[in-house]
Design an enzyme around this catalytic site. Structure first.
Site, mmCIF file in Angstrom:
data_model
loop_
_atom_site.group_PDB
_atom_site.id
_atom_site.type_symbol
_atom_site.label_atom_id
_atom_site.label_comp_id
_atom_site.label_asym_id
_atom_site.label_seq_id
_atom_site.Cartn_x
_atom_site.Cartn_y
_atom_site.Cartn_z
ATOM 1 N N ARG A 1 -33.582 -32.589 4.030
ATOM 2 C CA ARG A 1 -32.449 -31.752 3.642
ATOM 3 C C ARG A 1 -31.230 -32.088 4.496
ATOM 4 O O ARG A 1 -31.330 -32.216 5.713
ATOM 5 C CB ARG A 1 -32.807 -30.271 3.798
ATOM 6 C CG ARG A 1 -33.869 -29.806 2.815
ATOM 7 C CD ARG A 1 -34.282 -28.379 3.054
ATOM 8 N NE ARG A 1 -34.930 -28.199 4.353
ATOM 9 C CZ ARG A 1 -35.474 -27.058 4.758
ATOM 10 N NH1 ARG A 1 -35.427 -25.991 3.983
ATOM 11 N NH2 ARG A 1 -36.051 -26.972 5.941
ATOM 12 N N ASP B 1 -27.081 -31.162 5.528
ATOM 13 C CA ASP B 1 -26.192 -30.010 5.642
ATOM 14 C C ASP B 1 -24.945 -30.167 4.778
ATOM 15 O O ASP B 1 -24.650 -31.251 4.262
ATOM 16 C CB ASP B 1 -25.755 -29.829 7.092
ATOM 17 C CG ASP B 1 -26.909 -29.415 7.995
ATOM 18 O OD1 ASP B 1 -27.831 -28.749 7.498
ATOM 19 O OD2 ASP B 1 -26.873 -29.767 9.187
ATOM 20 N N ARG C 1 -26.103 -35.456 14.619
ATOM 21 C CA ARG C 1 -24.754 -34.970 14.932
ATOM 22 C C ARG C 1 -24.630 -34.562 16.399
ATOM 23 O O ARG C 1 -23.584 -34.774 17.019
ATOM 24 C CB ARG C 1 -24.405 -33.808 14.009
ATOM 25 C CG ARG C 1 -24.208 -34.241 12.548
ATOM 26 C CD ARG C 1 -24.094 -33.039 11.620
ATOM 27 N NE ARG C 1 -22.985 -32.170 12.003
ATOM 28 C CZ ARG C 1 -22.793 -30.955 11.481
ATOM 29 N NH1 ARG C 1 -23.650 -30.477 10.587
ATOM 30 N NH2 ARG C 1 -21.766 -30.226 11.866
#
Length: 293
Positions: free
Chosen positions: A73, A75, A220
């Protein structure tokens, strides 16, 4: 005594077991621009998700409700060039219907690149052995008006040599608690990074990372920390200190989502899937071939 297998749509199928009669499992390769999407996962509070768009289009082509499972998944704001999903269906359609037909029902930001029937034991998430991401940074005095949602911009010059020295501390198998989101639900924070390259490619700085799996916000958070090193706000050795601390509060800010791309998901040879260039178009190089000069 071995537990009896009970079929669940899109679920794991043990070796030797089969799908119900008439049911087939398909895998799709999906590309999307996440700039105006609310991430991959379907949500009650947001309609513009990749999963919602895919399932609506697939359900229309199959003429029955159809759900998907993805490899990982992503973001809101994050992109993918080679996301992999699978779904089970009793609808009999040619492969082109799962590509061209579905694409006619998708928004411009989402596209299916290929479709193939797979073995019952294939699972987009649990069969994956490795995943690769690329993170694109534009280091320039002025932000580009043409790629503000496709790359992350910084006005600061970045010292790539220092970033590479910092990145070297992250290679191998480690507890990445310091680089996971506070809301990460993974039970085990241990992951193995097998490649973490940083290179200049024209006006872009490209970070390429491959691991067996990733924690929530892991790429990130790593990028945010390495950018601090690149700005010479931190020494390269600081990365090792943060990693050893196993404390999210010790790391730096989370880098924006715009420069992040899921570019490859790897599976065992027993599941031969179509291959596409990792991309994105701004980085026309195979994985592992970034120039480090």
């Amino acid at each position: 005594m071995a537990s009896q297998y009970h079929y669940k749509p899109n679920g794991e199928v043990p070796p030797g077991e089969q799908l119900p009669p008439g049911v087939r499992r398909y895998a799709l390769g999906v590309e999307y621009c996440g700039a105006r999407l609310h991430g991959f996962q379907k949500q009650r509070s947001a309609s513009r998700t990749v999963q919602a768009f895919l399932e609506k289009a697939l359900s229309s082509i199959a003429a029955m409700p159809t759900a998907v499972v993805c490899a990982g998944r992503t973001d809101a704001g994050v992109h993918a060039t080679n996301q992999v999903v699978h779904f089970d269906t009793s609808a009999q359609r040619p492969l082109r219907a799962w590509v061209q037909g579905v694409n006619t029902l998708l928004p411009d930001e989402v596209r299916v690149g290929w479709a193939t029937e797979v073995a019952p034991q294939f699972h987009a998430r649990f069969s994956a052995t490795a995943r690769s991401y690329r993170y694109l940074i534009h280091s320039a005095p002025v932000r580009s008006a043409l790629s503000s949602a496709e790359v992350t911009w910084t006005r600061h010059p970045l010292d790539l040599g220092a970033m590479r020295r910092g990145a070297a501390h992250l290679l191998g198998c480690h507890d990445f608690t310091s680089f996971r989101a506070s809301q990460c639900q993974a039970r085990n924070p241990v992951r193995e990074i097998t490649r973490l390259d940083i290179a200049q490619l024209g006006p872009l700085i490209v970070l390429e990372v491959r691991a067996n799996a990733f924690l929530h916000h892991m790429v990130r958070n790593i990028t945010g920390a390495l950018m601090s090193v690149g700005r010479r706000e931190r020494a390269p050795e600081w990365i090792a200190e943060v990693l050893a601390a196993r404390d999210r509060t010790r790391a730096d800010v989370t880098a924006p989502p715009f420069g992040l791309y899921l570019v490859e998901v790897e599976y065992p040879e027993e599941f031969p899937l179509p291959r596409r260039a990792p991309g994105p178009l701004l980085v026309p190089l195979p994985l592992g071939e970034l120039s480090l000069d």
